[in-house]
Enzyme design. Structure first.
Site: not given
Length: 163
Positions: A141, A123
């Site tokens: 995501d 991330d």
């Protein structure tokens, strides 16, 4: 011999899923090579680049587990992606539903690649406002989230009108 239009329609959605995977992996590669561990790079008053590794699912769900979740989430994402591939093949003409499913499939497979190679999802996007920080996330995501929202819209409003 002429191509089956159903196959051609499905191929378009598979190509979109592949594009999401490529964009996701490219941006993660950039993050891994440009952002150091613990580093936060200012982008805008509400946005930073950071490098984080999530061993769990959304919002680090089950991240504190000893490692079984890596394979559980990978197998789950592969199973869901297989189901989505079948749905895209069956009804590629349902544009909004197919768009939503292709985004979800691309995002899910993008994160599976991370889980297999790194044991965690990479991330790097961090949004914040008034001292509150959203958990870091990535392109995969984002695709999953947009796909899920589109699927809800399609189910609540579009498919309801059709029936």
């Amino acid at each position: 011999m002429q191509a089956n239009p159903k196959h051609a329609g499905a191929a378009r959605w598979y190509a979109l899923a592949a594009l999401i995977i490529i964009l996701d992996q490219l941006t993660k590669w950039l993050a891994l090579n440009l952002i150091g561990p613990g580093q936060s790079i200012y982008v805008a008053p509400f946005w930073n680049w950071v490098l984080a590794f999530n061993t769990g699912a959304a919002f680090s769900f089950l991240a504190d587990q000893p490692g079984w979740q890596r394979w559980f989430f990978s197998i789950l994402a592969l199973a869901v992606s297989a189901w989505i591939a079948v749905q895209l093949h069956r009804q590629p003409q349902h544009k909004l539903a197919s768009l939503a499913l292709a985004l979800i499939m691309g995002g899910a497979l993008g994160n599976v690649i991370d889980r297999v190679f790194f044991g965690a999802v990479v991330d790097f996007i961090q949004w914040h406002a008034a001292g509150y920080y959203w958990p870091a996330f990535n392109i995969a995501d984002s695709a999953i989230t947009v796909g899920a929202v589109l699927l809800v819209i399609e189910q609540l409003f579009i498919s309801h009108r059709k029936s």
